[in-house]
Design an enzyme around this catalytic site. Structure first.
Site, PDB file in Angstrom:
ATOM      1  N   ARG A 133      -6.482 -14.152  41.646  1.00 48.49           N
ATOM      2  CA  ARG A 133      -7.895 -13.476  40.568  1.00 48.49           C
ATOM      3  C   ARG A 133      -7.673 -14.329  39.486  1.00 48.49           C
ATOM      4  O   ARG A 133      -6.602 -15.316  39.410  1.00 48.49           O
ATOM      5  CB  ARG A 133      -8.139 -11.966  40.787  1.00 48.49           C
ATOM      6  CG  ARG A 133      -7.951 -11.495  41.885  1.00 48.49           C
ATOM      7  CD  ARG A 133      -8.151 -10.094  40.782  1.00 48.49           C
ATOM      8  NE  ARG A 133      -7.773  -9.513  39.987  1.00 48.49           N
ATOM      9  CZ  ARG A 133      -6.902  -9.655  38.514  1.00 48.49           C
ATOM     10  NH1 ARG A 133      -8.306  -9.721  38.068  1.00 48.49           N
ATOM     11  NH2 ARG A 133      -6.131  -8.748  38.244  1.00 48.49           N
ATOM     12  N   LYS A 158     -11.410  -6.405  44.107  1.00 47.27           N
ATOM     13  CA  LYS A 158     -11.534  -6.227  42.361  1.00 47.27           C
ATOM     14  C   LYS A 158     -13.233  -6.663  42.292  1.00 47.27           C
ATOM     15  O   LYS A 158     -13.479  -5.917  40.536  1.00 47.27           O
ATOM     16  CB  LYS A 158     -10.477  -7.177  41.939  1.00 47.27           C
ATOM     17  CG  LYS A 158      -9.174  -6.612  42.108  1.00 47.27           C
ATOM     18  CD  LYS A 158      -9.044  -5.144  42.145  1.00 47.27           C
ATOM     19  CE  LYS A 158      -7.249  -5.032  42.242  1.00 47.27           C
ATOM     20  NZ  LYS A 158      -7.409  -3.345  41.900  1.00 47.27           N
ATOM     21  N   HIS A 176      -7.027   3.233  38.829  1.00 45.21           N
ATOM     22  CA  HIS A 176      -6.555   1.923  39.407  1.00 45.21           C
ATOM     23  C   HIS A 176      -4.613   2.872  39.518  1.00 45.21           C
ATOM     24  O   HIS A 176      -3.896   2.629  38.785  1.00 45.21           O
ATOM     25  CB  HIS A 176      -6.078   0.834  38.104  1.00 45.21           C
ATOM     26  CG  HIS A 176      -5.484  -0.560  39.136  1.00 45.21           C
ATOM     27  ND1 HIS A 176      -4.430  -1.264  38.457  1.00 45.21           N
ATOM     28  CD2 HIS A 176      -5.353  -0.775  40.143  1.00 45.21           C
ATOM     29  CE1 HIS A 176      -4.194  -2.451  38.987  1.00 45.21           C
ATOM     30  NE2 HIS A 176      -4.803  -1.517  40.313  1.00 45.21           N
ATOM     31  N   SER A 236       1.869  -3.760  38.423  1.00 39.12           N
ATOM     32  CA  SER A 236       2.524  -4.341  39.941  1.00 39.12           C
ATOM     33  C   SER A 236       4.473  -4.356  39.027  1.00 39.12           C
ATOM     34  O   SER A 236       4.972  -4.927  38.006  1.00 39.12           O
ATOM     35  CB  SER A 236       2.179  -6.296  39.531  1.00 39.12           C
ATOM     36  OG  SER A 236       3.000  -6.765  40.504  1.00 39.12           O
ATOM     37  N   LYS A 276       4.402   1.563  42.566  1.00 36.69           N
ATOM     38  CA  LYS A 276       3.239   2.238  42.848  1.00 36.69           C
ATOM     39  C   LYS A 276       3.254   2.273  44.234  1.00 36.69           C
ATOM     40  O   LYS A 276       2.865   3.946  44.531  1.00 36.69           O
ATOM     41  CB  LYS A 276       2.013   1.280  42.862  1.00 36.69           C
ATOM     42  CG  LYS A 276       0.889   2.419  42.214  1.00 36.69           C
ATOM     43  CD  LYS A 276       0.237   1.434  41.576  1.00 36.69           C
ATOM     44  CE  LYS A 276      -0.743   0.206  41.456  1.00 36.69           C
ATOM     45  NZ  LYS A 276      -2.144   0.095  41.986  1.00 36.69           N
ATOM     46  N   THR A 277       3.352   1.356  45.037  1.00 29.76           N
ATOM     47  CA  THR A 277       3.316   1.485  46.318  1.00 29.76           C
ATOM     48  C   THR A 277       4.125   1.881  46.876  1.00 29.76           C
ATOM     49  O   THR A 277       4.246   3.123  48.449  1.00 29.76           O
ATOM     50  CB  THR A 277       2.840   0.061  46.842  1.00 29.76           C
ATOM     51  OG1 THR A 277       2.031  -0.594  46.750  1.00 29.76           O
ATOM     52  CG2 THR A 277       3.337   0.303  48.372  1.00 29.76           C
ATOM     53  N   ASP A 313      -4.380   1.551  46.217  1.00 34.83           N
ATOM     54  CA  ASP A 313      -5.080   1.103  44.882  1.00 34.83           C
ATOM     55  C   ASP A 313      -6.138   1.960  44.008  1.00 34.83           C
ATOM     56  O   ASP A 313      -6.160   1.550  42.866  1.00 34.83           O
ATOM     57  CB  ASP A 313      -6.063  -0.032  45.092  1.00 34.83           C
ATOM     58  CG  ASP A 313      -5.197  -1.211  44.317  1.00 34.83           C
ATOM     59  OD1 ASP A 313      -4.430  -1.039  42.998  1.00 34.83           O
ATOM     60  OD2 ASP A 313      -6.012  -1.916  44.365  1.00 34.83           O
ATOM     61  N   ARG A 335       0.107 -11.662  50.898  1.00 32.07           N
ATOM     62  CA  ARG A 335      -0.414  -9.844  50.795  1.00 32.07           C
ATOM     63  C   ARG A 335      -0.805 -10.192  51.978  1.00 32.07           C
ATOM     64  O   ARG A 335      -1.172 -10.890  52.837  1.00 32.07           O
ATOM     65  CB  ARG A 335      -1.374  -9.703  49.978  1.00 32.07           C
ATOM     66  CG  ARG A 335      -1.358  -9.468  48.007  1.00 32.07           C
ATOM     67  CD  ARG A 335      -2.362  -9.597  47.400  1.00 32.07           C
ATOM     68  NE  ARG A 335      -2.541  -9.643  46.496  1.00 32.07           N
ATOM     69  CZ  ARG A 335      -1.722  -7.905  45.632  1.00 32.07           C
ATOM     70  NH1 ARG A 335      -1.547  -7.118  46.512  1.00 32.07           N
ATOM     71  NH2 ARG A 335      -1.514  -7.919  44.295  1.00 32.07           N
TER      72      ARG A 335
END
Length: 541
Positions: free
Chosen positions: A61, A202, A222, A240, A244-245, A259, A326
């Site tokens: 982004r 996003k 988030h 990041s 988290k994942t 997410d 990704r």
């Protein structure tokens, strides 16, 4: 559903100002979109059947080129500044007309979808894409109407995404030729000059972050989320690199989403905004991330990856294009995904941080004040690039663990979280997945099995009867024992060979927290401010 140019297809586009196109391809299936993308030269198939596509010049982004139209509706509600950069309404209309003219002789791909897995909070979407693979991305990431469903709806929000269209900054009011502009009055997002698909995902997240708290009394978050066999939901916030994942992917718990989620009023619980996952794949391996690995098959997309020479096998270690490689796939590509992606009120909330200073405890419990303060701080510390000889960790603060996606002031979201804690019996935990026994370069990274054991103990209520002591500087509550975890690592000070050095490092980190929070201090209430670390007390000790 309609699948090609027709009067009906163009009728859907008239509210967006689009009255002509070379061809309109409406609601194509994934197989049709893959075929179109290959015919258009937009990508290549990998040996697992996934579509590999490049995003071009932009591999992430571009936050400085994201704007929000400032008008009577947004003037007093949006948190204006470096994150929500104001854009003139007339300039938006001018750009819109230029984009419509640009698309008039193009084949375009149109998708009807929605965001919000709970029927009471759904946002009907219409997406217009110049690229077939972008339209497949939207099929994967947004929620998909039932087959055969009538989607000739008036959308609640629309996206026009044309990577080949570039703005003229001198005339159009943008900073560069690329742009992503949210218009809450026109209910439209314009994206041009960038092929990075995440701008669409996003963009809608930004819309929901505005509409849900502002109009629906729903906390937008988030975070990733999962649910146990007993219906006990948990949510995981983290920037990041904090896990988290990885930590929300639990074979014993169902995945709600990785997410973006909303927390509804009363006893209604939480819901996923999306219909898919958008995971980083740099250094992906089957051993470490088997669920993501298995999801990368026909229908999935991989972005900016490269093949092992002479094959169509993706080399996930290859960073030649970007580290931000990704994959995007529908959530049902994950075996234990819950559909519809809805669950009850969370019993546990985890704030994940990778503290490279080695100061924060590996697990601690937060009361309401500390929870709101740490939520607004959104702290982690990144290890600087050692290839340049820099070994000092760098602090990163991002309000609500996602400041760049927040159209409202962070206090709005923090106060909503505080109210949720008042209304429900919910435990909030700060989990340090970073360093122990010293800062980066001296100490070592917390072992993943220990972190998993701590999270499991919290989820299973095994810390309910354990004794807790307050951290002298940060005020968070540290457990005396956790099943399956060596007791000596729970108090970070005890893991340092030089405990005076720990005290100095902890005081320094506390100061960084306080300095970061100064920009919010005038907006934050006393209860939030009470969660601040004790800097002066430590300095004078």
């Amino acid at each position: 559903m309609e699948t090609s140019t027709s009067a009906a297809a163009l009728d859907r586009l008239q509210p967006l100002g689009i009255t002509q196109a070379q061809e309109v391809r409406l609601n194509l299936t994934p197989a049709e979109l893959v075929e179109e993308a290959l015919q258009n030269g937009e990508g290549t198939l990998t040996d697992t059947g996934a579509l590999m596509a490049d995003t071009g010049k932009f591999t992430g982004r571009s936050p400085k080129d994201r704007f929000v139209v400032r008008d009577a509706n947004t003037e007093d509600s949006v948190w204006w500044g470096d994150i929500n950069i104001p854009f003139d309404a007339d300039k938006f209309d001018q750009l819109h007309q230029k984009m419509v003219a640009y698309l008039a002789d193009k084949k375009i791909y149109v998708r009807d979808a929605y965001a919000g897995a709970h029927p009471d909070y759904q946002l009907k979407l219409r997406v217009v894409n110049e690229l077939a693979w972008h339209n497949l991305f939207c099929y994967n990431m947004f929620l998909r109407p039932e087959p055969g469903a009538d989607t000739s709806w008036a959308p609640d929000f629309s996206i026009i995404c044309a990577p080949g269209f570039e703005a003229d900054p001198a005339v159009d009011g943008t900073r560069q030729p690329n742009f992503a502009i949210l218009n809450f009055t026109k209910k439209m997002i314009l994206i041009g000059g960038t092929g990075y698909a995440g701008e669409m995902k996003k963009g809608i997240f930004g819309v929901l972050n505005y509409l849900l708290p502002h109009e629906k009394n729903t906390l937008s978050m988030h975070c990733s989320a999962n649910v146990g066999a007993e219906g006990d939901a948990a949510i995981f916030f983290g920037l990041s690199g904090t896990g988290k994942t990885t930590l929300s992917a639990d074979p014993n718990r169902g995945l709600i989403g990785d997410d973006e989620h909303g927390w509804m009023p009363g006893q209604a619980g939480i819901f996923n905004f999306e219909g898919g996952c958008y995971a980083k794949v740099i250094d992906l391996s089957q051993e470490k991330e088997p669920q993501i690995w298995d999801a990368i098959r026909f229908g999935a997309i991989v972005e900016n990856t490269r093949f092992i020479p002479g094959t169509h096998t993706v080399d996930y270690a290859n960073k030649s294009v970007t580290e931000n490689t990704r994959t995007a796939y529908p959530i049902n590509f994950i075996d234990n995904a819950i559909e519809p992606s809805v669950a009850g009120v969370p019993k546990n909330i985890f704030f994940l941080t990778a503290d490279a200073f080695g100061v924060l405890p590996p697990i601690s419990r937060l009361d309401k004040s500390h929870a709101m303060y740490h939520f607004m701080s959104g702290y982690t510390a990144k290890v600087a690039g050692t290839e340049m000889g820099i070994t000092e960790p760098q602090t990163t603060f991002s309000a609500c663990f996602g400041a760049v996606f927040l159209p409202l002031h962070p206090t709005k979201y923090a106060e909503m979280l505080g109210k949720k804690m008042e209304e429900h019996e919910v435990n909030v935990w700060l989990i340090n997945t970073g360093w122990s026994g010293g800062s980066y370069g001296v100490g070592s990274r917390m072992k993943l099995p220990y972190t998993r054991a701590m999270i499991t103990a919290a989820l299973e209520g095994k810390l309910s009867d354990v004794e807790f002591t307050k951290h002298p500087i940060f005020g968070v509550e540290v457990p005396a024992a956790v099943p399956g975890v060596p007791t000596e690592i729970l108090d970070p000070r005890n893991t340092w060979a030089d405990q005076e050095a720990y005290d100095k490092t902890a005081a320094s980190l506390a100061e960084k927290f306080v300095n970061n929070f100064k920009k919010y201090a005038d907006f934050a209430n006393e209860e939030i401010l009470a969660g601040a670390p004790k800097v002066a007390a430590e300095a004078n000790a």
